[in-house]
Design an enzyme around this catalytic site. Structure first.
Site, PDB file in Angstrom:
ATOM      1  N   HIS A 206      97.952   0.731  60.787  1.00  0.00           N
ATOM      2  CA  HIS A 206      97.403  -0.580  61.172  1.00  0.00           C
ATOM      3  C   HIS A 206      96.124  -0.447  61.985  1.00  0.00           C
ATOM      4  O   HIS A 206      95.466  -1.449  62.266  1.00  0.00           O
ATOM      5  CB  HIS A 206      98.445  -1.390  61.941  1.00  0.00           C
ATOM      6  CG  HIS A 206      98.770  -0.849  63.298  1.00  0.00           C
ATOM      7  ND1 HIS A 206      99.897  -0.092  63.549  1.00  0.00           N
ATOM      8  CD2 HIS A 206      98.130  -0.950  64.482  1.00  0.00           C
ATOM      9  CE1 HIS A 206      99.924   0.244  64.825  1.00  0.00           C
ATOM     10  NE2 HIS A 206      98.859  -0.270  65.416  1.00  0.00           N
ATOM     11  N   ASP A 236     103.454   2.771  58.195  1.00  0.00           N
ATOM     12  CA  ASP A 236     102.399   2.606  59.192  1.00  0.00           C
ATOM     13  C   ASP A 236     101.761   3.957  59.520  1.00  0.00           C
ATOM     14  O   ASP A 236     101.999   4.532  60.575  1.00  0.00           O
ATOM     15  CB  ASP A 236     102.966   1.958  60.462  1.00  0.00           C
ATOM     16  CG  ASP A 236     101.866   1.447  61.384  1.00  0.00           C
ATOM     17  OD1 ASP A 236     100.675   1.580  61.025  1.00  0.00           O
ATOM     18  OD2 ASP A 236     102.206   0.903  62.458  1.00  0.00           O
ATOM     19  N   GLY A 318      96.465  -0.144  72.396  1.00  0.00           N
ATOM     20  CA  GLY A 318      95.608   1.030  72.478  1.00  0.00           C
ATOM     21  C   GLY A 318      96.373   2.329  72.346  1.00  0.00           C
ATOM     22  O   GLY A 318      95.802   3.377  72.067  1.00  0.00           O
ATOM     23  N   SER A 320      98.592   2.805  70.014  1.00  0.00           N
ATOM     24  CA  SER A 320      98.937   2.951  68.600  1.00  0.00           C
ATOM     25  C   SER A 320      98.430   4.269  68.028  1.00  0.00           C
ATOM     26  O   SER A 320      97.305   4.683  68.295  1.00  0.00           O
ATOM     27  CB  SER A 320      98.347   1.800  67.784  1.00  0.00           C
ATOM     28  OG  SER A 320      99.144   0.659  67.891  1.00  0.00           O
ATOM     29  N   SER A 335     103.818   2.917  66.496  1.00  0.00           N
ATOM     30  CA  SER A 335     103.530   1.794  65.607  1.00  0.00           C
ATOM     31  C   SER A 335     103.359   0.507  66.403  1.00  0.00           C
ATOM     32  O   SER A 335     102.275  -0.058  66.451  1.00  0.00           O
ATOM     33  CB  SER A 335     104.650   1.634  64.574  1.00  0.00           C
ATOM     34  OG  SER A 335     104.452   0.485  63.784  1.00  0.00           O
TER      35      SER A 335
END
Length: 467
Positions: A206, A236, A318, A320, A335
């Site tokens: 993402h 993801d 941030g 992720s 995720s």
């Protein structure tokens, strides 16, 4: 007087031996404490348990007689079973059994029915082996009407489903409002991987679609890499190909954990429910928690992602794409989730093994024959980490291999050394090693001194008796 001297010598020897033991413990703790220790993994060619006992028993007994396994509070494996014979088999294998009402087949059927129902953004579910239920959580964005519809689906399934409200919102951990390093938002570097020819960075899907260009710092004119493959929603994960000159060097297998320290990643494995795990991210740094569910489903506003690892580790926008790991083994990529690192929350991770298999890559530093293996208690997932090497300001977080912890915030480390000593300082807690060695040295000197004094007095008595 002679008795007093003997007593003093005994006390000196005991103190020296105690010092040796204490010093050894300090050094051992510095070398083997978590985080910072390397676990065992077939992915790195180091022998270790390939399949945890709980997972093996679940596979042997079948989905109609078992309902998952987890690590108990005492560290022992617990296996949920549906009959007395299966319980006896579990006990003979050295694990603890717990007889439950719903089998794994029942729980999987319930999850499949939930997936087939109309999608409700802001909901998530996972199998809770301990409670023997599929737990459905709805965040603050789910309306009363949507909650009622979903509750109707759960009621039709039966007692194997439990519904509960949770604060906050389930969102991917991207912060599009902060300074960014790509048009899709800022993220954190995950693991360095390779297909045998080129070097790549593995991060969350993402974070940006195929074609996204990434930079090491905001406004940097030098491109770090470009996203060449990935998927979100559904899964993801994404693959960023390093630009020429930006590929990681030999030490791309260290995950930065802050303070100039890092954890050496030796291989890949699957997590176990109940296992303690660690996450590092460019916004909040290092945090730990426990795995609470596997094969979780999350209905983000952007779409549904399945097959995730559910944990109690906190994360914020941030973080992720950042690495999830334990005992030197990589587990997953951050995720999304709800909550924050002040109030806590639930965070979900993309399993790295599944991502690498889909992308046809392996961890940097492993051979083509190596692959992720099932994790034992305390073991984790897949990947090679990125060692933060520069500063903490917005947009820094450059790793040792010049791959970056993309994102503003605090970064995940400040160390800049690249030699053997610097590498050791990132993996070993030198603040414990130094005192430990000093204690050991002092104890050895005390033992030698006590022995010398005793020998000297023996010689003096012998000389006197010969006169």
């Amino acid at each position: 007087m002679r008795h007093a001297r003997r007593t003093a010598r005994r006390i000196t020897r005991l103190a020296a031996v105690g010092g040796l033991l204490c010093g050894s413990l300090l050094v051992t703790h510095a070398l083997a404490s978590e985080p910072g220790a390397s676990g065992t993994s077939g992915a790195s060619g180091v022998s270790g348990p390939s399949v945890p006992v709980g997972e093996r028993l679940v596979a042997q007994l079948g989905t109609s007689r078992t309902a998952g396994s987890w690590l108990g509070a005492d560290g022992r494996t617990v296996v949920a079973v549906t009959d007395a014979d299966a319980a006896a088999d579990v006990r003979r294998a050295g694990a603890r059994s717990e007889v439950v009402r719903h089998s794994m087949r029942d729980l999987r059927s319930a999850a499949a029915t939930l997936r087939a129902a109309p999608r409700v953004a802001g909901t998530a579910w996972a199998m809770d082996y301990g409670s023997n239920e599929v737990v459905v959580r709805a965040d603050s964005t789910v309306s009363a009407a949507a909650w009622s519809r979903l509750a109707g689906v759960a009621k039709a399934i039966g007692a194997s489903v439990r519904m509960e409200r949770t604060p906050g919102t389930f969102t991917p951990r991207v912060d599009g409002a902060a300074p960014i390093f790509a048009s899709g938002g800022r993220c954190s570097a995950g693991f360095d991987v390779t297909d045998g020819r080129d070097a790549f960075l593995l991060t969350a899907g993402h974070c940006g679609p195929v074609g996204t260009t990434w930079f090491a710092r905001p406004g940097d004119a030098t491109t770090l890499g470009t996203t060449v493959s990935g998927t979100f929603p559904g899964n993801d994960f994404s693959l960023v190909r390093y630009e020429d000159g930006a590929a990681p060097r030999a030490q791309g297998d260290v995950v930065a954990i802050g303070g100039g320290r890092g954890v050496r990643i030796t291989g890949a494995a699957d997590p176990v429910v109940g296992q303690r795990v660690f996450r590092s991210g460019s916004t909040t740094g290092l945090h730990s928690g426990r795995v609470t569910g596997l094969n979780a489903t999350v209905n983000y506003p952007e779409g549904t992602v399945t097959g995730l690892i559910q944990t109690t580790v906190c994360a914020e926008p941030g973080d992720s794409g950042g690495p999830l790991f334990a005992n030197g083994l990589a587990l997953g990529l951050t995720s999304g989730g709800n909550g924050n690192c002040d109030a806590g929350g639930t965070t979900f991770f993309q399993p790295v093994g599944a991502a690498m298999n889909a992308l046809g890559v392996r961890l940097t530093g492993t051979s083509a024959d190596d692959g992720p293996e099932a994790g034992a208690p305390g073991e984790g997932g897949t990947g090679t980490g990125v060692d933060a090497g520069t500063g903490t300001g917005a947009g820094t977080g450059t790793n040792l291999g010049r791959a970056t912890d993309t994102g503003a915030g605090t970064g995940t480390g400040t160390g800049t050394g690249t030699g053997p000593t610097a590498a050791l300082s990132r993996v070993v807690n030198t603040r414990s090693v130094g005192p430990g060695l000093l204690v050991i040295g002092g104890s050895l000197i005390a033992l030698v001194a006590a022995r010398s004094i005793r020998s000297s007095r023996r010689g003096r008595r012998a000389w006197t008796s010969g006169v």
